[in-house]
Design a protein around this motif. Sequence first.
Motif, short mmCIF file in Angstrom:
data_model
loop_
_atom_site.label_atom_id
_atom_site.label_comp_id
_atom_site.label_asym_id
_atom_site.label_seq_id
_atom_site.Cartn_x
_atom_site.Cartn_y
_atom_site.Cartn_z
N THR A 35 -36.42 -5.43 18.81
CA THR A 35 -36.19 -4.79 20.10
C THR A 35 -37.33 -3.82 20.44
N PRO A 36 -37.95 -3.96 21.62
CA PRO A 36 -39.04 -3.05 21.98
C PRO A 36 -38.50 -1.67 22.35
N LEU A 37 -39.36 -0.66 22.29
CA LEU A 37 -38.94 0.69 22.61
C LEU A 37 -38.62 0.81 24.10
N PRO A 38 -37.70 1.71 24.45
CA PRO A 38 -37.34 1.90 25.87
C PRO A 38 -38.48 2.50 26.68
N ASP A 39 -38.39 2.32 27.99
CA ASP A 39 -39.28 2.97 28.96
C ASP A 39 -38.56 4.22 29.48
N TRP A 40 -39.11 5.38 29.16
CA TRP A 40 -38.46 6.64 29.53
C TRP A 40 -38.95 7.20 30.85
N SER A 41 -39.74 6.46 31.62
CA SER A 41 -40.37 7.00 32.82
C SER A 41 -39.38 7.36 33.92
N ALA A 42 -38.19 6.78 33.89
CA ALA A 42 -37.21 7.05 34.94
C ALA A 42 -36.25 8.18 34.58
N GLU A 154 -34.91 14.42 22.16
CA GLU A 154 -35.67 13.74 21.13
C GLU A 154 -35.10 12.34 20.96
N PHE A 155 -36.00 11.36 20.98
CA PHE A 155 -35.62 9.98 20.74
C PHE A 155 -36.15 9.58 19.38
N VAL A 156 -35.28 8.96 18.54
CA VAL A 156 -35.73 8.53 17.22
C VAL A 156 -35.39 7.06 17.01
N ASP A 157 -36.32 6.38 16.38
CA ASP A 157 -36.20 4.97 16.02
C ASP A 157 -36.03 4.93 14.51
N ASP A 158 -34.83 4.58 14.03
CA ASP A 158 -34.48 4.68 12.61
C ASP A 158 -34.37 3.30 11.97
N HIS A 159 -35.03 3.14 10.81
CA HIS A 159 -34.86 1.96 9.96
C HIS A 159 -34.17 2.45 8.69
N GLU A 175 -31.40 1.52 14.15
CA GLU A 175 -30.65 2.17 15.22
C GLU A 175 -31.54 3.18 15.93
N TRP A 176 -31.11 3.55 17.13
CA TRP A 176 -31.79 4.58 17.91
C TRP A 176 -30.82 5.73 18.14
N GLU A 199 -28.98 5.81 28.67
CA GLU A 199 -28.24 4.58 28.36
C GLU A 199 -28.81 3.39 29.13
N ALA A 200 -29.13 3.59 30.39
CA ALA A 200 -29.68 2.51 31.21
C ALA A 200 -31.03 2.05 30.66
N ALA A 201 -31.87 2.99 30.23
CA ALA A 201 -33.18 2.64 29.68
C ALA A 201 -33.03 1.85 28.38
N VAL A 202 -32.09 2.25 27.55
CA VAL A 202 -31.85 1.55 26.29
C VAL A 202 -31.32 0.14 26.54
N GLN A 203 -30.37 0.03 27.44
CA GLN A 203 -29.82 -1.29 27.76
C GLN A 203 -30.88 -2.22 28.34
N ALA A 204 -31.78 -1.68 29.15
CA ALA A 204 -32.85 -2.49 29.72
C ALA A 204 -33.79 -3.01 28.64
N ALA A 205 -33.93 -2.25 27.54
CA ALA A 205 -34.80 -2.66 26.45
C ALA A 205 -34.11 -3.64 25.51
N GLY A 206 -32.77 -3.76 25.62
CA GLY A 206 -32.03 -4.66 24.75
C GLY A 206 -31.14 -3.98 23.73
N GLY A 207 -31.02 -2.65 23.82
CA GLY A 207 -30.14 -1.93 22.92
C GLY A 207 -28.70 -1.98 23.38
N ARG A 208 -27.79 -1.57 22.51
CA ARG A 208 -26.36 -1.59 22.82
C ARG A 208 -25.68 -0.40 22.15
N ALA A 209 -24.52 -0.05 22.65
CA ALA A 209 -23.79 1.08 22.07
C ALA A 209 -23.54 0.85 20.59
#
Length: 222
Positions: A35-42, A154-159, A175-176, A199-209
């Motif tokens: 999954t690519p990282l979200p776009d936070w510009s909005a 703060e946004f974190v990308d966790d493995h 997880e993010w 939430e909208a930015a994450v969903q647009a990138a392909g993430g889910r709750a």
Amino acid sequence: MTTDRTPDVTGGDAGANGASHSVEVELKFDVDESTPLPDWSALPGVVHVGEPELRQLDATYLDSDDLSLAHAGYAVRHRTGGPDEGWHIKGPRGADGGRVELHWPISPVDEIPDAVADAVSNIASASDFAPIARIRNGRTAYALQDEHGGLVAEFVDDHVTATDERSGTDRSWREWEFELGPAAPEGADERAALLAAAEAAVQAAGGRAAASDSKLARTLGA
């Protein structure tokens, strides 16, 4: 849970017991490895995304054999790595989704500070604690800042690689987390709008709750 079994993790005596105090308001998301990282510009109020900061975190969670703390909504952990390494107590989530967290400086994992033991003594005795989970996390953190450089979130990308110390079961996942910072909006409506945009930015990138409320719960199969 009755009030006489509730430890004081409100932070009211943080100075007295040597702990620092914070309220964690965050969103958690499950994502695939690709999954690519979200776009936070909005995102409202966010004008700059900081450079990635790599952190190697290693946490041991402690509880009694009957998981008294976990059943009451609390967690005690010893974590190395990152800017807040040390001992932590996390309390249950409040109605607003926030979770009180107390933090003490690092010390050996087999030397539970008296202040940590005292804070949860009405639920479980530290003499009964044993490791229930080990969670290792390769984290990449990004500061989402306002026009003045304040930390909006703060946004974190966790493995994550985790072990249930009771059964020896290993689990791994990505997880993010999106956690509000000190420069986040103070008004409820503005905060809700920021979280909704995240939430909208994450969903647009392909993430889910997230399917699980916490890394510990997921490690233990909850």
